[in-house]
Design a protein around this motif. Structure first.
Motif, mmCIF file in Angstrom:
data_model
loop_
_atom_site.group_PDB
_atom_site.id
_atom_site.type_symbol
_atom_site.label_atom_id
_atom_site.label_comp_id
_atom_site.label_asym_id
_atom_site.label_seq_id
_atom_site.Cartn_x
_atom_site.Cartn_y
_atom_site.Cartn_z
ATOM 1 N N ASP A 1 -120.239 -37.379 -42.118
ATOM 2 C CA ASP A 1 -121.293 -37.300 -41.109
ATOM 3 C C ASP A 1 -120.703 -37.577 -39.730
ATOM 4 N N HIS B 1 -128.500 -44.731 -39.895
ATOM 5 C CA HIS B 1 -129.666 -43.875 -40.117
ATOM 6 C C HIS B 1 -129.714 -43.451 -41.581
ATOM 7 N N HIS C 1 -130.658 -40.874 -44.895
ATOM 8 C CA HIS C 1 -130.423 -39.465 -45.207
ATOM 9 C C HIS C 1 -131.349 -38.981 -46.308
ATOM 10 N N ASP D 1 -130.297 -35.623 -42.033
ATOM 11 C CA ASP D 1 -130.780 -36.883 -41.485
ATOM 12 C C ASP D 1 -132.264 -37.044 -41.803
#
Length: 145
Positions: free
Chosen positions: A94, A100, A102, A113
């Motif tokens: 990534d 964040h 996924h 994302d």
């Protein structure tokens, strides 16, 4: 038209070079070629080593799959990419390095994302004695209904 394509290519290479130097990596020919494929258009990517290898070969780059793996590992060690392990035999790389979650689309073998603002973790278990938590990966597996 050719001049416009040359300008786009130059901009993509500049982005790739800036990305590498931002991670403290020397922009060798192969690193620069792979970096340009990864971040040259300014967008974030989730790639497998095999997918990046195919894209490199399609662009005319003479590179081995082993070199692609080694280069992706170097990018991760430099902190300009992160590796997301989906299962024992499948990793994605990534270009977006902030924390964040996924989505993993099972039928498509695709990682994307997920909206971080919608994720709420109330608590993370404490690390065992002598260890520290370095990151928490959240992968939400999806199947079309």
């Amino acid at each position: 038209m050719d001049e416009m394509c040359d300008n786009i290519t130059a901009l993509a290479r500049e982005r790739g070079e800036a990305w590498l130097t931002g991670g403290g990596l020397r922009p060798t020919r192969q690193r620069l070629s792979l970096a340009t494929l990864l971040v040259g258009d300014g967008r974030n990517r989730h790639v497998t080593a095999e997918g990046l290898y195919a894209a490199a070969r399609d662009s005319g780059e003479q590179v081995s799959l082993a070199t692609v793996y080694n280069t992706l590992r170097a990018f991760c060690e430099a902190g300009i990419m992160s590796e997301i392990t989906v299962d024992a035999g499948r990793s994605y790389f990534d270009t977006r390095t902030d924390d964040h979650p996924h989505f993993f689309w099972e039928e498509e073998n695709r990682l994307s994302d997920a909206p971080a603002e919608e994720l709420e973790l109330a608590r993370v278990p404490a690390a065992p004695a002598g260890a520290e938590i370095t990151r928490v990966d959240v992968i939400i597996r999806l199947r079309k209904s």
